[in-house]
Structures are given as C-alpha cells and as structure tokens.
Design an enzyme around this catalytic site. Structure first.
Site, PDB file in Angstrom:
ATOM      1  N   HIS A  85       2.241   3.419  -9.042  1.00 16.20           N
ATOM      2  CA  HIS A  85       2.016   2.001  -9.379  1.00 16.20           C
ATOM      3  C   HIS A  85       3.164   1.465 -10.240  1.00 16.20           C
ATOM      4  CE1 HIS A  85      -1.821   2.343  -7.515  1.00 16.20           C
ATOM      5  NE2 HIS A  85      -2.391   3.037  -8.480  1.00 16.20           N
TER       6      HIS A  85
ATOM      7  N   ASP B 126       0.827  -1.209   0.000  1.00 18.15           N
ATOM      8  CA  ASP B 126       0.000   0.000   0.000  1.00 18.15           C
ATOM      9  C   ASP B 126       0.866   1.266   0.000  1.00 18.15           C
ATOM     10  OD1 ASP B 126      -2.444   1.281  -0.040  1.00 18.15           O
ATOM     11  OD2 ASP B 126      -2.596   1.393   2.139  1.00 18.15           O
TER      12      ASP B 126
ATOM     13  N   LEU C 106      10.550 -20.625  -5.883  1.00 18.86           N
ATOM     14  CA  LEU C 106       9.642 -19.799  -5.068  1.00 18.86           C
ATOM     15  C   LEU C 106       8.311 -19.746  -5.809  1.00 18.86           C
ATOM     16  CD1 LEU C 106       9.352 -17.415  -2.793  1.00 18.86           C
ATOM     17  CD2 LEU C 106       9.677 -15.884  -4.740  1.00 18.86           C
TER      18      LEU C 106
HETATM   19  C1  IPE Z   1      -5.254  -2.716  -0.157  1.00 15.69           C
HETATM   20  O1  IPE Z   1      -4.996  -1.378  -0.308  1.00 15.69           O
HETATM   21  C2  IPE Z   1      -5.304  -3.397  -1.494  1.00 15.69           C
HETATM   22  C3  IPE Z   1      -4.027  -3.534  -2.190  1.00 15.69           C
HETATM   23  C4  IPE Z   1      -2.861  -3.193  -1.717  1.00 15.69           C
HETATM   24  C5  IPE Z   1      -4.095  -4.138  -3.487  1.00 15.69           C
HETATM   25  P1  IPE Z   1      -6.177  -0.313  -0.409  1.00 15.69           P
HETATM   26  O2  IPE Z   1      -5.558   1.004  -0.572  1.00 15.69           O
HETATM   27  O3  IPE Z   1      -7.151  -0.721  -1.458  1.00 15.69           O
HETATM   28  O4  IPE Z   1      -6.884  -0.468   1.008  1.00 15.69           O
HETATM   29  P2  IPE Z   1      -7.783   0.533   1.837  1.00 15.69           P
HETATM   30  O5  IPE Z   1      -8.840   1.048   0.902  1.00 15.69           O
HETATM   31  O6  IPE Z   1      -6.900   1.627   2.309  1.00 15.69           O
HETATM   32  O7  IPE Z   1      -8.316  -0.272   2.966  1.00 15.69           O
HETATM   33  C1  IPE Z   2      -1.693   0.197  -3.346  1.00  9.81           C
HETATM   34  O1  IPE Z   2      -1.437   1.542  -3.370  1.00  9.81           O
HETATM   35  C2  IPE Z   2      -1.843  -0.389  -4.730  1.00  9.81           C
HETATM   36  C3  IPE Z   2      -3.218  -0.761  -5.095  1.00  9.81           C
HETATM   37  C4  IPE Z   2      -4.242  -0.761  -4.292  1.00  9.81           C
HETATM   38  C5  IPE Z   2      -3.433  -1.157  -6.466  1.00  9.81           C
HETATM   39  P1  IPE Z   2      -2.608   2.611  -3.351  1.00  9.81           P
HETATM   40  O2  IPE Z   2      -3.007   2.906  -4.748  1.00  9.81           O
HETATM   41  O3  IPE Z   2      -3.724   2.146  -2.484  1.00  9.81           O
HETATM   42  O4  IPE Z   2      -1.899   3.862  -2.724  1.00  9.81           O
HETATM   43  P2  IPE Z   2      -2.477   4.831  -1.618  1.00  9.81           P
HETATM   44  O5  IPE Z   2      -2.864   3.995  -0.447  1.00  9.81           O
HETATM   45  O6  IPE Z   2      -3.670   5.522  -2.232  1.00  9.81           O
HETATM   46  O7  IPE Z   2      -1.364   5.773  -1.328  1.00  9.81           O
HETATM   47 MG    MG Z   3      -4.125   2.381  -0.511  1.00  8.19          MG
END
Ligand code: IPE
Ligand code: IPE
Ligand code: MG
Length: 225
Positions: free
Chosen positions: A29, A12, A124
C-alpha cells in the site's frame, strides 16, 4: 480519434506485490501510494485528461483485518497532508467520492481541508474513491431524490451521484477481470483495460500504451459507424 477526458483506475494488487517479496501486505500500500502520485502528476500534464478517479478504499474493504484497515486509514491521512503542496504545485483539485461519514473525525477533517485548499485548481481533478461502492452511491442518490414531485430523469439521477462524469477508460491492475462495485453507472460505455501488472509495478509507460490503444478504438455508443 478518441480523446480520454476521464480515466478511472481500480488500483489492485498491492498486497500480492508485497507478499511476493516476502514483505507485509501494507508495504504494498505504501509503494502503491507513490504510484498514485506519479500517475496523478502525469495526468495533470496531459491536456486532454480532466479527471482521474482512483479506487482507494471500497465499501467492502472494511471486511479486511483491523490492522490493515487501520494502516490504510493512517496512510491516507499522511498522504493527503504530505501531498497538499504537490496538488497545488500541479494545479490538481482533490475531490473525494464515497460515503465519508464512516471515517474518523480527524480523517474527515483532513479530507475536507485538502478539498477546500485545492478547490481553485483547474488543471486536473483527482478524485479518490474512499469508502466508495457504486451501489451505495446509487442508493444515496435515490434517497436524495426521493421527495421530489417530478418524474426522475437520467440527468437528475446522474447529478445526484458523487461522480457526475462518464468514464472513458477504466483500468484494473492486478489480473482480475471484475469491477468490484466501482463506478457502475458512469462506466456504461467505458473502454475496459485489464492488466496483470500489480499496482505498485504500474508505470507511466503502461498508461501511455493504454491511452494509445484507446485512441484507435471505434466507440459506437450503440450507433453505427
Ligand atoms: C478493489 O479491490 C478495491 C480497491 C482497489 C480499492 P479489491 O481487492 O477490494 O477487490 P476484490 O475483493 O478482489 O473484488
Ligand atoms: C488494492 O490492493 C488496494 C486496496 C484494496 C486498498 P489489494 O490490497 O487488494 O491487493 P491484493 O489484491 O490483495 O493483492
Ligand atoms: Mg485486491
């Protein structure tokens, strides 16, 4: 001393990482995908680690703006195509988990192709959680078993899930302390590590320090030591 065989990561913080630099969220990303490669390669060289499960797209992430979702789909397809030789070189088997039917035919084909071409690799398992939600996974497992005449046992349910191996270490980057519907069943006794580091800034050094802390934890599984 504990050994970690299954590491799971909620990657995240990509969007915030990009926004902090005045860039579009999708740049985060892109850089995040590079970190996936580095961490996977590191784990493939670690003899104890057998499985690395990475949360890449949740069943709830469809709620994001259309452009971001489209970018993520394109990035995933490009990543898998580009990285196939790297999977093979590092003896990494690619195994997706999640409800893949929601993806385009072309993306489903790419996923299947990389899965098949790496099926023989035994260094792995890199398992990408794609359109994955633990609740959806459990629901699909229960539906698979619903016509069985026997009483459902724990091993039967566990075997009907996409991910059949318990998690030893669960890491969440990005500063939030929640599981966001990730591997709820398999993490029953996982050791949880939360770090403020945003995923594009996550390093092998930070993973090594988590692995080191993990070796010293007293895991009791409800018993006594
Ligand atoms: C969790 O992150 C999902 C992934 C890392 C793919 P999110 O950004 O979607 O989670 P929330 O919305 O903060 O809970
Ligand atoms: C996690 O990073 C990746 C995915 C959920 C695809 P985020 O896109 O949720 O990044 P933040 O949490 O908004 O910074
Ligand atoms: Mg996020």
């Amino acid at each position: 001393m504990n050994t970690a065989t299954h590491i799971a990561i909620i990657m995240d913080g990509n969007g915030r990482w990009a926004e902090l630099q005045g860039k579009n969220r999708v740049k985060g990303h892109e850089v995040g995908a590079q970190i996936v490669k580095e961490i996977t390669t590191y784990c493939s060289n670690n003899k104890d680690i057998q499985r690395l499960t990475l949360y890449a797209f949740s069943t709830e992430n469809w709620k994001r703006p259309k452009l971001e979702v489209e970018f993520l789909m394109k990035l995933l397809e490009q990543y898998l195509k580009r990285e196939l030789p790297v999977y093979l070189e590092n003896n990494v088997r690619f195994e997706p988990i999640g409800d893949l039917k929601a993806f385009s035919k072309s993306l489903q084909k790419t996923i299947k192709d990389v899965e098949e071409k790496t099926a023989h690799c035994d260094g792995l398992v890199q398992s990408l959680a794609l359109n994955y939600g633990a609740q959806n996974e459990m629901l699909r497992a229960i539906n698979k078993l619903k016509n069985t005449q026997e009483t459902i046992t724990l091993p039967m349910l566990s075997d009907a899930l996409d991910c059949k191996q318990d998690v030893d270490i669960l890491i969440r980057t990005g500063g939030d302390h929640r599981l966001s519907n990730f591997l709820l069943w398999q993490s029953a006794y996982a050791e949880l590590f939360f770090t403020n580091t945003l995923w594009p800034d996550f390093t092998i050094g930070e993973l090594e320090s988590i692995l080191k802390k993990f070796t010293k934890i007293e895991r009791r599984f409800g018993g006594l030591k």
